[in-house]
Design a protein around this motif. Structure first.
Motif, PDB file in Angstrom:
ATOM      1  N   HIS A 202       0.843  -1.202   0.000  1.00  0.00           N
ATOM      2  CA  HIS A 202       0.000   0.000   0.000  1.00  0.00           C
ATOM      3  C   HIS A 202       0.877   1.250   0.000  1.00  0.00           C
ATOM      4  N   ASP A 203       2.165   1.059   0.290  1.00  0.00           N
ATOM      5  CA  ASP A 203       3.135   2.153   0.269  1.00  0.00           C
ATOM      6  C   ASP A 203       4.523   1.546   0.108  1.00  0.00           C
ATOM      7  N   ASP A 205       8.342   1.691   2.099  1.00  0.00           N
ATOM      8  CA  ASP A 205       8.956   2.131   3.349  1.00  0.00           C
ATOM      9  C   ASP A 205      10.484   2.067   3.271  1.00  0.00           C
ATOM     10  N   ASP A 293       6.982   6.113   3.049  1.00  0.00           N
ATOM     11  CA  ASP A 293       7.399   6.447   4.415  1.00  0.00           C
ATOM     12  C   ASP A 293       8.924   6.459   4.473  1.00  0.00           C
ATOM     13  N   TRP A 309      10.495  -1.850  11.576  1.00  0.00           N
ATOM     14  CA  TRP A 309       9.802  -1.351  10.381  1.00  0.00           C
ATOM     15  C   TRP A 309       9.686  -2.403   9.275  1.00  0.00           C
TER      16      TRP A 309
HETATM   17 MN    MN Z   1       4.339   2.363   5.742  1.00  0.00          MN
END
Ligand code: MN
Ligand code: TTP
Ligand code: MN
Ligand code: MN
Length: 369
Positions: A202-203, A205, A293, A309
């Motif tokens: 979805h993103d 990082d 991110d 993360w």
């Molecule tokens: Mn993220």
């Protein structure tokens, strides 16, 4: 015959299981995730977590569940989860899940929380005011949207669409180029789902730091500034570091960490991506918006930040739970604290952290719990 080979006992802790992206029990875990989300929307945390744990156990199995008896030695499966499994084995679907999926409140909260910057609390507030669609929200003059929500709506079509590996790679090149231009010896590492080998996310990082302690936050700010001047920065929510090492590691998982970070929306040009952009049919624009991110831990916290993360969320939750319950240690994104020795345990690599915890090392692509 397709009798599953008996596996050595499956641990109740995701950090003691190896879970790749190949899910042999998707039909069950999809159902559990709907149930978990529905409990989350109704703030019934215990049941939510129970279904998340059950889904995570089934994701780790190298075989597909074909008979209820096959699940009898598995941990984290209670009466309710087994009833759902049985229903799906028998009818190919769960009526309880179908009822949730057709529930107006569930549908609306699912829609509202899909907007960048909208959490369950906000979605619920809007629902209680009788709002049911994006049009309702945007037409309601008394609603104040945060800047993050405004950009969430503005780029909704793009950022609700999955990011491909090729797009993630293209973004990696852009960020790497920006980082190198500022600090050639900086450390840039992919984290999150793409580090775990997922094909879509979805993103995207990243962790970003400097070999010299204390220079990492300035680097992050310079990178943001450079992206802004390249006109690819569509949105930036920058959060300065609030790191204070006098504090013990946090007990609660969901608490945000204290590193300098930014939640971005970047503009990615089709020409920069090998193949093409992920797009809906008929969309002929030359670019799409992507959520990124960037997190900047100081180099002496790097291993903890990388582990924290890299996810998955369930893997992280169980690492912390295992540390606390089995080792009397507190783990978070910054540090590992031994409650018995009353001291912080140092780590340069993720392997050091697993070793401190007395756990076998689990590779990132085996952390898709
Ligand atoms: Mn993220
Ligand atoms: P996400 O990007 O939310 O999740 P993901 O990369 O695993 O999956 P997706 O493909 O949907 O993007 O978060 C990545 C990891 O970072 C996750 O394990 C949780 C952790 N995390 C924190 O530790 N602190 C935070 O503030 C956030 C937002 C995430
Ligand atoms: Mn991610
Ligand atoms: Mn902390």
């Amino acid at each position: 015959g397709s009798t599953p080979t008996p596996v050595a006992t499956v641990s109740q802790y995701a950090c003691k299981r190896r879970t790749t992206t190949q899910n042999n029990n998707k039909i069950f875990t999809d159902a559990f995730e709907v149930l978990a989300e529905s409990y989350e929307f109704n703030e019934i945390e215990g049941r939510c977590l129970a279904f998340r744990r059950a889904a995570s156990v089934l994701k780790s199995l190298p075989w597909a569940v074909q008979r209820l008896e096959a699940t009898q030695d598995l941990p984290c499966l209670g009466g309710h989860t087994k009833a759902v499994i049985q229903e799906i084995l028998q009818y190919g679907r769960s009526f309880e899940v179908e009822k949730i999926l057709s529930n107006e409140r569930y549908q609306t909260l699912k829609l509202f929380t899909s907007v960048f910057g909208v959490g369950v609390k906000t979605a619920e507030k809007w629902y209680r005011r009788g709002l049911r669609s994006f049009r309702d929200i945007l037409a309601e003059p008394s609603i104040h949207l945060t800047r993050m929500q405004q950009f969430g709506f503005l780029h909704y079509g793009d950022i609700s669409r999955a990011v491909s590996e090729a797009e993630a790679r293209a973004l990696g090149n852009i960020i790497d180029e920006a980082v190198r231009a500022i600090t050639p010896d900086a450390v840039l590492a992919l984290t999150g789902g793409f580090r775990r080998g997922k094909e879509f996310g979805h993103d995207v990082d990243y962790l970003l730091t400097t070999p010299e302690l204390g220079k990492e936050e300035a680097l992050l700010l310079s990178v943001i500034d450079r992206l802004k001047h390249q006109s690819i920065l569509l949105y930036c929510d920058y959060q300065a570091s609030t790191l204070d090492m006098d504090q013990l590691p946090c007990r609660r998982f969901e608490a945000m960490d204290h590193f300098a970070k930014c939640f971005l929306i970047l503009r990615l040009e089709a020409g920069q991506v090998e193949g093409d952009l992920q797009r809906v049919e008929g969309d002929s624009r030359s670019w799409r918006a992507v959520r990124v991110d960037l997190v900047s831990p100081p180099i002496d916290h790097y291993a903890f930040a990388l582990l924290g993360w890299s996810g998955s969320r369930q893997f992280e939750r169980d690492l912390r739970r295992f540390a606390r319950l089995e080792r009397k240690m507190l783990l978070d994104n910054h540090a590992l604290y031994d409650l018995t020795k009353k001291e912080f345990l140092e780590a340069k690599t993720e392997k050091d952290i697993f070793a401190h915890l007395g756990l076998e090392y689990i590779e990132p692509w085996q952390r898709n719990a």
